[in-house]
Design a protein around this motif. Sequence first.
Motif: not given
Lengths: 229, 747
Positions: A31-33, A35-36, A39-40, A43-44, A47-48, A51, A55, A188, B10, B14-15, B22
Amino acid sequence: MSNSDDRTQTVSGKAAEASSTNKPDGSSRGIIVLCFCIGLVVSLVFGWVVFPRLLYSRKQQPIDFNHSLHAGLVSNGCESCHFLRDDGTYSGTPKLAQCIDCHQDVQGNSPEEAKFVEQYVKKGIEVPWLVYARQPDCVFFSHAAHVKAAKMDCVTCHGNIGDSEHLKVYEQNRISGYSRDVEGASLIGFKKHTWDRMKMDDCSECHQKQKAVMGSVQTQKEGCFVCHK
Amino acid sequence: MKIDRRSFLSLGIGVAAGTAFSPLPWKLMDDVSIWTQNWPWTPVPAKGESTYVNSVCTLCPGSCGISVRKVDDRGVKIEGMKGHPVNQGGICALGLAGLQLLYSPDRIKTPLKRSGKRGEGKWVSISWDQAISEVAGKLKELRTGGQAHTVAGITGGGPNTLSRLFKRFLAAYGSPNFFNTPSIDNSYRLALQMMNGATPDATVGLDLENTDFILSFGCGLLDGWGSPVHMFKTNTAWRKTQARVIQIEPRLSRTAAKAYQWIPITPGSEGALALGIANVLITESLYRKDFVDNYTSGFEGVVNASGELQKGFKQHVLDNFSPKAVSEITGLDPAAITLLAREFAKAKAPIALFGRGQGKLPGSMDEALSIHALNMLMGAINQKGGIYALPTPDCQAWPAVPPDAVADSGVKEPRLDGAPSDVYSRLNQLPPAVLSGKPYPLNVLLVMEANPLYTMSNSKSVQEAFNKIPLVVSFSSFMDETAQNSDLILPNHIYLERQEDAPLPAGFSKPVISLSKAVFKPLHNTRHAGDTLILLAKGLGGSVAEALPWKDFEACLKQAMGDKMESLQKTGYWINTGAVFPDGKTTFTTPSGKFEFASSAFCPGFTPVKIEGDASYPLLMIPYDTMRLASGYTANPPFDTKILEETILLHQDGLIEINPKTAQSMGLSENDRVLLQTPRGQANVLIHLEEGIMPGVIALPRGLGHTAYDAYIAGKGVNLNGLTGPIADPLSGLDAAWGIKAKLSKA
Ligand code: SF4
């Protein structure tokens, strides 16, 4: 697990039990992995993808101007409409007074032209063009120095806008208030053409390459105040 | 499957990792930094093609030509007009900041009528019709009741068509009480009149470009004296010709700092020094004997009214003003006086000038005559590099004011200030007359382009006098102190919005008129004061309306300027190029037919001005002027207040200059807060130690301490005029004060 906080506070003699409950078992490690990763990825993606859309606000030009059509009709290329004034300042986007020379009345059968004549020419209102290449107010840029003295062409900085049949969407940065054409399409800083971006780095890149005099016309010296007056 | 704290952590990591990889944080940082460099609320000049409109600046008596840069209808910058005879492209800080006056959010935007108590700041907007009919109604009522003479008008503008129209309006209405704001110009005129027989309307002409030795008795030649920008240009020319400026004043002003020599002397003893120099010139036969013998009278002797021969200027000076005697008055070494006189005499074209600082006050007439006597001794009258009377360019005469019984009897009443005519209006005498109600009470005061409540000394009594006037009407475009204390405001356009002729620039060498143009369409519901006067006259009807027959001010101006109008409209100025000034001709209308050193009516002497204050005030306070502070009708615009040194204004506090020695003896150090007291008032100021001021003397700048206008100037520093008072000159009746006694105590 959910009450592990209580335990760590109260348990001192039951270390074994406590440590066994604190160590993640196999499933919770997963679960921790997970979740990571969530999240990753979120947010990617944010962000890409999200956002950049947030903007920039996207605005349509008031009139869809056809550069390519006009370029074929005028005699002096870009400078027919975007000229340097007698005092060396640059005229920028044409004013109504220039357009009126030909567009007193509707010339052809383009609905955009009709709209232009109807809404602006007849009412005597200036068209609120959105200027893709407008530099921030803290930047001093002289067209005369580049176009006349250094004999640069328009395309180097502005791209092939003169060949376009439609005006693209104007993307405005909601924070800085400037056009995406100045800031560059790629967030970028990736660019393929000289005209892909018009930030300070791009100015200096070219100046360095050309070994152009970077100094002030008056003092021949370099410094911030040559461009940031 | 349980979601616990670790999972949240976590997720967070990750965020964070995803965000870091990004563009979001980096782009945001960049954008925010760009945003901070381009605050959207910072005004930036409009974009577009620049156009220039030539006009003239009338913010001070300088009358500089200006070119206003505009982008569409928006003013972007005011520059000095290239090729203008007065300022040759130059401009001063005040002239530069003129657009801040135009676009000031605190301008009066429409006629206003007081709704609360006077000075309370409560107003209601009224229509122009109502404003005109209210004022005209009141004026009509007084006129019918035989009280026309109880109306007075004050103007701060120089002698131009608008003030001529204002004077004519009052005369036709039946009031003798037209006041202009006296300055050093009046003393020059009077001196030329008494000693050189100039006509009262002639202004002083100074051929400064051709002088090579300037003996300046305190004139702030680089601090705003005369036509300020013209003086800067002249100073540059002096550098090239190596002309010497000798600056005589108790304080190291900008002018003194840039002069060839600075001679600090006891304040108020300038006249004595002039006579001391005259003494040396006479004793050593250094004066221009040919000129004095052939063209002057009163040098050797004067025949008095009863036919007896009395001492002339020469004997008077020889008897009383030996370098030793003068040394005692001025504190200068006798040898220094002798040396100065010799240097003065050695010069090819020397000139002696008077008028302290910017020449805001007329000063002592005795002093003016004594200093001017030096010009006479050196023959610097009507000569190259000298001083002469400039005829006012003739304006087309307006038809005579139609005769009217009420007007005739009204103008025959004595003036409130006791002056024989309005040519030398003694504005300083007006408040006492109003307060005493003698010779008669004042019922209505009209104020145009002036702010007497701020600019007149002894502010307290001026305020009391104002309180006694039943109706005060202001024509101001700004909520200045006077407007704030008025009952009705009929706002004028500001100088960039109205067409009018600018007065002759102060102390210029040639007669030149410039045309102020309506560079901008009026931004607000204001009206040209000339048009307002014409409308008021129409409202009054009868002979007053007949006296101001024009459709509007433009028509009136056209008629006044006659054939000059064409050149005015084309180039922005008219200059009398045909006539040569000085013309070297000796045309006098003095009783003797010659230039007079002395007559039965006067002899230049030294009568010290009785500075107010007894022994309990150990210090002498003098005002000083700086180019960075406007101190007249126009208040300092924000740009100019920004460039004030911290030795003049520190945050909200004004500073007083004091010599470190004096300060030390009083236990005061830099930026100490002190209570400054004079017989006329008191204020809190900060100490500024300044080596360049004589011990025992303290100096306060003019132009601060506004209580009105806007947040950018109100409440900053101290108004000098609240601490000083006028002293009537025995010869002219004008204000002769140059300072006041004062004391400082720790606050
Ligand atoms: S010197 Fe006087 S007239 Fe000249 S620009 Fe300055 S304020 Fe205006």
